[in-house]
Design a protein around this motif. Structure first.
Motif, PDB file in Angstrom:
ATOM      1  N   TYR A 249      -5.822   3.373   4.690  1.00 38.61           N
ATOM      2  CA  TYR A 249      -4.597   3.278   3.880  1.00 38.61           C
ATOM      3  C   TYR A 249      -3.415   3.507   4.809  1.00 38.61           C
ATOM      4  O   TYR A 249      -3.284   4.578   5.388  1.00 38.61           O
ATOM      5  CB  TYR A 249      -4.610   4.326   2.765  1.00 38.61           C
ATOM      6  CG  TYR A 249      -3.408   4.195   1.859  1.00 38.61           C
ATOM      7  CD1 TYR A 249      -3.458   3.418   0.708  1.00 38.61           C
ATOM      8  CD2 TYR A 249      -2.207   4.825   2.167  1.00 38.61           C
ATOM      9  CE1 TYR A 249      -2.343   3.275  -0.111  1.00 38.61           C
ATOM     10  CE2 TYR A 249      -1.094   4.685   1.365  1.00 38.61           C
ATOM     11  CZ  TYR A 249      -1.170   3.912   0.225  1.00 38.61           C
ATOM     12  OH  TYR A 249      -0.060   3.761  -0.573  1.00 38.61           O
ATOM     13  N   GLY A 250      -2.574   2.486   4.917  1.00 37.23           N
ATOM     14  CA  GLY A 250      -1.372   2.633   5.732  1.00 37.23           C
ATOM     15  C   GLY A 250      -0.134   2.623   4.862  1.00 37.23           C
ATOM     16  O   GLY A 250       0.411   3.664   4.512  1.00 37.23           O
ATOM     17  N   CYS A 251       0.286   1.427   4.482  1.00 35.84           N
ATOM     18  CA  CYS A 251       1.534   1.284   3.719  1.00 35.84           C
ATOM     19  C   CYS A 251       1.300   1.184   2.218  1.00 35.84           C
ATOM     20  O   CYS A 251       2.173   1.518   1.421  1.00 35.84           O
ATOM     21  CB  CYS A 251       2.269   0.040   4.201  1.00 35.84           C
ATOM     22  SG  CYS A 251       1.328  -1.481   3.909  1.00 35.84           S
ATOM     23  N   GLY A 252       0.142   0.646   1.824  1.00 37.25           N
ATOM     24  CA  GLY A 252      -0.117   0.423   0.401  1.00 37.25           C
ATOM     25  C   GLY A 252       0.683  -0.718  -0.188  1.00 37.25           C
ATOM     26  O   GLY A 252       0.748  -0.885  -1.404  1.00 37.25           O
ATOM     27  N   MET A 253       1.306  -1.527   0.679  1.00 38.66           N
ATOM     28  CA  MET A 253       2.192  -2.601   0.203  1.00 38.66           C
ATOM     29  C   MET A 253       1.915  -3.942   0.883  1.00 38.66           C
ATOM     30  O   MET A 253       2.801  -4.795   0.967  1.00 38.66           O
ATOM     31  CB  MET A 253       3.651  -2.214   0.464  1.00 38.66           C
ATOM     32  CG  MET A 253       4.072  -0.936  -0.232  1.00 38.66           C
ATOM     33  SD  MET A 253       5.680  -0.333   0.348  1.00 38.66           S
ATOM     34  CE  MET A 253       6.750  -1.670  -0.137  1.00 38.66           C
ATOM     35  N   ALA A 254       0.703  -4.124   1.415  1.00 45.91           N
ATOM     36  CA  ALA A 254       0.326  -5.382   2.072  1.00 45.91           C
ATOM     37  C   ALA A 254       1.190  -5.684   3.289  1.00 45.91           C
ATOM     38  O   ALA A 254       1.348  -6.848   3.662  1.00 45.91           O
ATOM     39  CB  ALA A 254       0.377  -6.549   1.084  1.00 45.91           C
ATOM     40  N   GLN A 255       1.718  -4.635   3.944  1.00 46.37           N
ATOM     41  CA  GLN A 255       2.640  -4.866   5.055  1.00 46.37           C
ATOM     42  C   GLN A 255       2.030  -4.595   6.428  1.00 46.37           C
ATOM     43  O   GLN A 255       2.471  -5.163   7.415  1.00 46.37           O
ATOM     44  CB  GLN A 255       3.878  -3.962   4.900  1.00 46.37           C
ATOM     45  CG  GLN A 255       4.697  -4.223   3.651  1.00 46.37           C
ATOM     46  CD  GLN A 255       5.383  -5.585   3.679  1.00 46.37           C
ATOM     47  OE1 GLN A 255       6.050  -5.916   4.632  1.00 46.37           O
ATOM     48  NE2 GLN A 255       5.182  -6.362   2.637  1.00 46.37           N
ATOM     49  N   CYS A 256       1.038  -3.692   6.516  1.00 41.08           N
ATOM     50  CA  CYS A 256       0.621  -3.235   7.848  1.00 41.08           C
ATOM     51  C   CYS A 256      -0.741  -3.763   8.283  1.00 41.08           C
ATOM     52  O   CYS A 256      -1.018  -3.826   9.476  1.00 41.08           O
ATOM     53  CB  CYS A 256       0.614  -1.714   7.894  1.00 41.08           C
ATOM     54  SG  CYS A 256      -0.747  -0.945   6.969  1.00 41.08           S
ATOM     55  N   GLY A 257      -1.602  -4.101   7.351  1.00 42.72           N
ATOM     56  CA  GLY A 257      -2.915  -4.649   7.702  1.00 42.72           C
ATOM     57  C   GLY A 257      -4.012  -3.634   7.928  1.00 42.72           C
ATOM     58  O   GLY A 257      -5.163  -4.010   8.172  1.00 42.72           O
ATOM     59  N   ALA A 258      -3.701  -2.338   7.843  1.00 42.61           N
ATOM     60  CA  ALA A 258      -4.719  -1.325   8.146  1.00 42.61           C
ATOM     61  C   ALA A 258      -5.912  -1.383   7.201  1.00 42.61           C
ATOM     62  O   ALA A 258      -7.010  -0.947   7.537  1.00 42.61           O
ATOM     63  CB  ALA A 258      -4.093   0.068   8.100  1.00 42.61           C
ATOM     64  N   CYS A 259      -5.699  -1.905   6.019  1.00 41.00           N
ATOM     65  CA  CYS A 259      -6.738  -1.894   4.976  1.00 41.00           C
ATOM     66  C   CYS A 259      -7.566  -3.176   4.936  1.00 41.00           C
ATOM     67  O   CYS A 259      -8.356  -3.366   4.011  1.00 41.00           O
ATOM     68  CB  CYS A 259      -6.076  -1.728   3.619  1.00 41.00           C
ATOM     69  SG  CYS A 259      -4.990  -3.140   3.243  1.00 41.00           S
ATOM     70  N   THR A 260      -7.405  -4.037   5.928  1.00 35.76           N
ATOM     71  CA  THR A 260      -7.976  -5.391   5.845  1.00 35.76           C
ATOM     72  C   THR A 260      -9.503  -5.389   5.693  1.00 35.76           C
ATOM     73  O   THR A 260     -10.217  -4.687   6.416  1.00 35.76           O
ATOM     74  CB  THR A 260      -7.586  -6.202   7.093  1.00 35.76           C
ATOM     75  OG1 THR A 260      -6.160  -6.236   7.187  1.00 35.76           O
ATOM     76  CG2 THR A 260      -8.131  -7.628   7.021  1.00 35.76           C
TER      77      THR A 260
ATOM     78  N   ALA B 271      -8.194 -10.022   3.830  1.00 35.22           N
ATOM     79  CA  ALA B 271      -7.479  -9.694   2.593  1.00 35.22           C
ATOM     80  C   ALA B 271      -7.039  -8.239   2.650  1.00 35.22           C
ATOM     81  O   ALA B 271      -7.718  -7.398   3.242  1.00 35.22           O
ATOM     82  CB  ALA B 271      -8.388  -9.927   1.390  1.00 35.22           C
ATOM     83  N   ARG B 272      -5.909  -7.959   2.037  1.00 35.92           N
ATOM     84  CA  ARG B 272      -5.339  -6.599   2.071  1.00 35.92           C
ATOM     85  C   ARG B 272      -5.825  -5.833   0.841  1.00 35.92           C
ATOM     86  O   ARG B 272      -5.346  -6.038  -0.280  1.00 35.92           O
ATOM     87  CB  ARG B 272      -3.828  -6.688   2.132  1.00 35.92           C
ATOM     88  CG  ARG B 272      -3.444  -7.618   3.314  1.00 35.92           C
ATOM     89  CD  ARG B 272      -2.433  -7.090   4.220  1.00 35.92           C
ATOM     90  NE  ARG B 272      -2.631  -7.680   5.549  1.00 35.92           N
ATOM     91  CZ  ARG B 272      -1.734  -7.692   6.502  1.00 35.92           C
ATOM     92  NH1 ARG B 272      -0.564  -7.170   6.307  1.00 35.92           N
ATOM     93  NH2 ARG B 272      -2.013  -8.213   7.680  1.00 35.92           N
ATOM     94  N   ALA B 273      -6.789  -4.980   1.080  1.00 38.85           N
ATOM     95  CA  ALA B 273      -7.478  -4.312  -0.026  1.00 38.85           C
ATOM     96  C   ALA B 273      -6.594  -3.323  -0.761  1.00 38.85           C
ATOM     97  O   ALA B 273      -6.930  -2.899  -1.867  1.00 38.85           O
ATOM     98  CB  ALA B 273      -8.727  -3.599   0.504  1.00 38.85           C
ATOM     99  N   CYS B 274      -5.451  -2.956  -0.172  1.00 42.00           N
ATOM    100  CA  CYS B 274      -4.580  -1.972  -0.825  1.00 42.00           C
ATOM    101  C   CYS B 274      -3.830  -2.543  -2.012  1.00 42.00           C
ATOM    102  O   CYS B 274      -3.311  -1.782  -2.824  1.00 42.00           O
ATOM    103  CB  CYS B 274      -3.590  -1.385   0.173  1.00 42.00           C
ATOM    104  SG  CYS B 274      -2.347  -2.560   0.765  1.00 42.00           S
ATOM    105  N   VAL B 275      -3.746  -3.866  -2.104  1.00 42.78           N
ATOM    106  CA  VAL B 275      -2.979  -4.461  -3.208  1.00 42.78           C
ATOM    107  C   VAL B 275      -3.836  -5.344  -4.115  1.00 42.78           C
ATOM    108  O   VAL B 275      -3.315  -6.027  -4.988  1.00 42.78           O
ATOM    109  CB  VAL B 275      -1.773  -5.276  -2.681  1.00 42.78           C
ATOM    110  CG1 VAL B 275      -0.728  -4.354  -2.065  1.00 42.78           C
ATOM    111  CG2 VAL B 275      -2.206  -6.345  -1.693  1.00 42.78           C
TER     112      VAL B 275
HETATM  113  S1  FES Z   1      -2.423  -0.342   3.706  1.00 39.97           S
HETATM  114 FE1  FES Z   1      -0.885  -1.505   4.743  1.00 39.97          FE
HETATM  115  S2  FES Z   1      -1.459  -3.555   4.263  1.00 39.97           S
HETATM  116 FE2  FES Z   1      -2.796  -2.357   3.069  1.00 39.97          FE
END
Ligand code: FES
Ligand code: FES
Length: 176
Positions: free
Chosen positions: A54-65, A73-77
């Protein structure tokens, strides 16, 4: 007798929780009550797959890919219920299940020390896996373009570029 889950009511009048089946890393998982939880929350919190971050929670950083049907796919959103019926792969599913050998992309990032703190690493690796699956020999421009939405706060970009190029090399069949 089949129960209609969409209409059955509990004695309190509230609709019962909807169960969910997810295909993750080749295994079927039944999630009792996903509600509106994100796919990332279910993967990490329920299935214990903590590779996706979990990085940004807004599909911005890619950490959750993660990969869904082979695409990053960005699993946080993404709501977990939307992932039902699709093939989900997390970084835990990349290594060879028989031998435990790392996926070539994982090995390449290790060889090139493609991370400092490592928080972005999951996203970099998963995005690279998808890239090399569709383009086994990407140009530097293509690598930069594909990874430009994966953020690395440590500034490991040169090592990451080198890692992707090494991964492409490792995936190529050995010369006879
Ligand atoms: S947590 Fe940053 S893109 Fe999903
Ligand atoms: S290695 Fe630290 S965020 Fe990329």
């Amino acid at each position: 007798m089949t129960t209609d889950r969409t209409t059955r009511q509990t004695s309190s009048g509230a609709a019962p929780p909807q169960a969910l089946t997810l295909d993750v890393n080749g295994q079927t998982h039944r999630i009792a009550d996903p509600g509106n939880r994100t796919l990332l929350d279910v993967l990490r919190g329920t299935l214990g797959l903590t590779g996706p971050k979990y990085g940004c929670g807004m599909a911005q950083c890619g950490a959750c890919t993660v990969l869904i049907d082979g695409a990053p796919a960005r699993a946080c959103v993404i709501r977990a219920v939307k992932a039902a019926g699709h093939r989900i792969v997390t970084i835990e599913g990349l290594a060879d299940p028989q031998t435990g050998a790392l996926h070539p992309v994982q090995q390449a990032f290790l060889d090139c020390q493609g991370a400092q703190c490592g928080y972005c690493l999951n996203g970099m690796v998963m995005t690279t896996v998808a890239l090399l699956d569709r383009d086994p020999s990407p140009s530097r421009a293509t690598i930069r373009d594909v990874l430009r939405h994966n953020l690395c706060r440590c500034g490991s970009h040169l090592e990451i570029m080198a890692s992707v190029e090494r991964a492409a090399m490792l995936r190529r069949p050995a010369e006879p």
